[in-house]
Design an enzyme around this catalytic site. Structure first.
Site, mmCIF file in Angstrom:
data_model
loop_
_atom_site.group_PDB
_atom_site.id
_atom_site.type_symbol
_atom_site.label_atom_id
_atom_site.label_comp_id
_atom_site.label_asym_id
_atom_site.label_seq_id
_atom_site.Cartn_x
_atom_site.Cartn_y
_atom_site.Cartn_z
ATOM 1 N N HIS A 16 -2.060 8.307 6.376
ATOM 2 C CA HIS A 16 -2.382 7.033 5.724
ATOM 3 C C HIS A 16 -3.806 6.626 6.116
ATOM 4 O O HIS A 16 -4.567 6.161 5.279
ATOM 5 C CB HIS A 16 -1.367 5.977 6.151
ATOM 6 C CG HIS A 16 -1.464 4.689 5.419
ATOM 7 N ND1 HIS A 16 -1.335 4.602 4.044
ATOM 8 C CD2 HIS A 16 -1.659 3.414 5.851
ATOM 9 C CE1 HIS A 16 -1.459 3.342 3.669
ATOM 10 N NE2 HIS A 16 -1.660 2.591 4.749
ATOM 11 N N PHE A 39 1.782 -3.376 3.909
ATOM 12 C CA PHE A 39 2.096 -4.715 4.397
ATOM 13 C C PHE A 39 3.562 -5.025 4.089
ATOM 14 O O PHE A 39 4.092 -4.651 3.034
ATOM 15 C CB PHE A 39 1.215 -5.755 3.717
ATOM 16 C CG PHE A 39 -0.195 -5.837 4.261
ATOM 17 C CD1 PHE A 39 -0.599 -5.050 5.312
ATOM 18 C CD2 PHE A 39 -1.111 -6.721 3.707
ATOM 19 C CE1 PHE A 39 -1.893 -5.147 5.821
ATOM 20 C CE2 PHE A 39 -2.404 -6.824 4.185
ATOM 21 C CZ PHE A 39 -2.799 -6.034 5.247
ATOM 22 N N HIS A 89 -9.616 2.416 0.389
ATOM 23 C CA HIS A 89 -8.180 2.159 0.291
ATOM 24 C C HIS A 89 -7.871 1.631 -1.103
ATOM 25 O O HIS A 89 -8.220 0.498 -1.444
ATOM 26 C CB HIS A 89 -7.768 1.147 1.352
ATOM 27 C CG HIS A 89 -6.300 1.073 1.583
ATOM 28 N ND1 HIS A 89 -5.367 1.558 0.680
ATOM 29 C CD2 HIS A 89 -5.565 0.560 2.626
ATOM 30 C CE1 HIS A 89 -4.156 1.358 1.148
ATOM 31 N NE2 HIS A 89 -4.248 0.751 2.326
ATOM 32 N N GLU A 109 -0.409 5.408 13.843
ATOM 33 C CA GLU A 109 -0.169 6.705 13.215
ATOM 34 C C GLU A 109 -0.438 7.851 14.187
ATOM 35 O O GLU A 109 0.257 8.872 14.167
ATOM 36 C CB GLU A 109 -1.028 6.844 11.959
ATOM 37 C CG GLU A 109 -0.575 7.943 11.028
ATOM 38 C CD GLU A 109 -1.184 7.848 9.644
ATOM 39 O OE1 GLU A 109 -0.719 8.572 8.755
ATOM 40 O OE2 GLU A 109 -2.126 7.043 9.433
ATOM 41 N N CYS A 136 0.805 -1.223 0.000
ATOM 42 C CA CYS A 136 0.000 0.000 0.000
ATOM 43 C C CYS A 136 0.836 1.270 0.000
ATOM 44 O O CYS A 136 0.291 2.367 -0.066
ATOM 45 C CB CYS A 136 -0.949 -0.010 1.197
ATOM 46 S SG CYS A 136 -2.020 -1.450 1.201
ATOM 47 N N LYS A 175 -8.872 8.307 2.688
ATOM 48 C CA LYS A 175 -9.488 6.984 2.557
ATOM 49 C C LYS A 175 -10.894 6.936 3.135
ATOM 50 O O LYS A 175 -11.654 6.014 2.822
ATOM 51 C CB LYS A 175 -8.602 5.926 3.212
ATOM 52 C CG LYS A 175 -7.270 5.708 2.485
ATOM 53 C CD LYS A 175 -6.427 4.666 3.176
ATOM 54 C CE LYS A 175 -5.087 4.475 2.474
ATOM 55 N NZ LYS A 175 -4.181 5.659 2.618
#
Length: 409
Positions: A304, A397, A338, A315, A164, A333
């Site tokens: 993010h 990931f 996403h 975060e 991502c 998002k």
């Protein structure tokens, strides 16, 4: 020569997203702060049957070439976004030295839908039914290759795969190509289109997706106390990057400066982030160091913000520790879902637009932060703010962390 003239400028942007297939529509949708998630017919019967899908554009017509038949959906999105970006920069492949033009394009999964379709053909009719174009259509670097063909770009052509964070990694790598002198123009970003039953079911089985099937539009809720997972999306975004001095010399319009980029790896777990965000902080600090900024000079953060319990907590810890002066925070998002490998590039575009317009879009579906989340999140409606410097976060990931530091031109 000023410091601005020695840096890297964003001179063009293009994108295709669930909120809009061009910059004005996308920006209006993002500022409206309403999720575009909806039930998807192809996902009917799955535990998670909703996503943020691109509608309202005929991709084949937008690509507009005879070669469109050989392109998977993610490749079409990339080509469309790249052409938009080049036109926005006031450039044309007919007028540039293609040997000095590079393409860097992040893709996480590739043409999985093409693979699935051909697997069915193999099961139903045997090997003779398989398309001879299966391999070049499904491989992740197909998008970088087709964009290079479309743009007559003969410089470095690279495909980055950091899950991502792939789109943001592509932009960071493109910056390095420019500063090292390996090319004069770089077209960089990300693309992803994997809204297939197999992939959605796999993410659901992993426990990564929101299960709010009764309320798809309320499912993506970055930083909210009751967040329960992310919503799948698809899209593409591309940026044209040039050395600032070169852009000004040709009469180009720098839309923002890419002042710095930083990367790091948690090296801890394949899917879960380091809880305290120390690995991610290393990437942010590297971007700030490259930009020559102190943390207190950052006005805004494009987070993010996946709407997952683990990411948003990590975060929050990172931002609270590194930026105690509480810069404004948004998380696209909530609106877009996403978009995986495209997310970092789409959010880079959003960050540039915030710098240009002096407006921070709100986070969709965020009514109140959990106890202990001391962020200055923008909610409900856009916020007018004079933003000079902003950082965009991307995490993937595998523990991949990327931060991009943008400054108003």
């Amino acid at each position: 020569m000023t410091q601005d003239d020695t840096g890297v400028a964003v001179t063009g942007m293009g994108l295709v997203t669930p909120a809009g297939a061009d910059e004005p529509t996308f920006w209006a949708g993002l500022c409206a702060g309403r999720s575009v998630a909806r039930s998807i017919d192809e996902l009917a019967g799955l535990p998670v049957d909703f996503a943020c899908r691109i509608d309202g554009i005929d991709l084949d017509q937008a690509v507009g070439e005879r070669t469109v038949w050989r392109m998977a959906r993610f490749v079409k999105l990339a080509v469309i976004a790249a052409r938009q970006a080049v036109a926005d920069a006031g450039l044309s492949p007919a007028g540039w030295d293609g040997s000095r033009v590079g393409v860097v394009l992040g893709v996480g999964v590739g043409g999985v839908s093409v693979l699935i379709d051909n697997l069915r053909k193999l099961d139903d009719a045997g090997p003779e039914a398989i398309s001879p174009l299966l391999v070049p259509m499904m491989i992740p670097n197909a998008a970088a290759g087709e964009v290079a063909i479309a743009l007559r770009a003969h410089g470095p052509s690279l495909a980055t795969a950091t899950a991502c964070a792939s789109g943001a990694t592509a932009i960071a790598v493109a910056r390095d190509l420019l500063t090292s002198g390996r090319c004069d123009i770089a077209v960089a970003g990300g693309a992803e289109a994997v809204l297939t039953p197999l992939v959605v079911a796999a993410f659901a089985k992993l426990g990564a997706l929101s299960t709010r099937t009764a309320d798809p539009a309320g499912a993506s809720r970055p930083f909210a106390a009751d967040r329960d997972g992310f919503v799948m999306g698809e899209g593409a975004a591309m940026l044209v990057l040039e050395r600032t001095a070169d852009a000004r010399a040709r009469g180009g319009r720098p839309r923002a400066l890419l002042a710095g980029a930083g990367s790091s790896t948690d090296a801890r777990h394949p899917t879960a982030p380091e809880p305290d965000g120390r690995g991610a902080q290393q990437a942010v600090e590297a971007a700030l160091d490259q930009a020559g900024w102190a943390p207190r000079e950052v006005d805004h953060i494009n987070a993010h913000g996946t709407s997952t319990p683990l990411n948003d907590a990590m975060e929050t810890a990172l931002v609270s520790r590194l930026f105690p002066h509480r810069p404004s925070v948004t998380a696209p998002k909530g609106v877009l879902g996403h978009t995986l490998a495209a997310a970092g590039a789409i959010e880079a575009v959003a960050t540039v637009l915030t710098l240009e317009h002096g407006v921070v879009p709100p986070i969709a579906n965020l009514d109140a932060l959990p106890d202990g989340f001391g962020l200055d999140c923008v909610t409900k409606e856009p916020r007018r703010q004079d933003v000079e410097r902003a950082v965009s976060h991307s995490f993937g990931f595998g523990g991949h962390n990327v931060a991009l530091a943008f400054e108003r031109a």
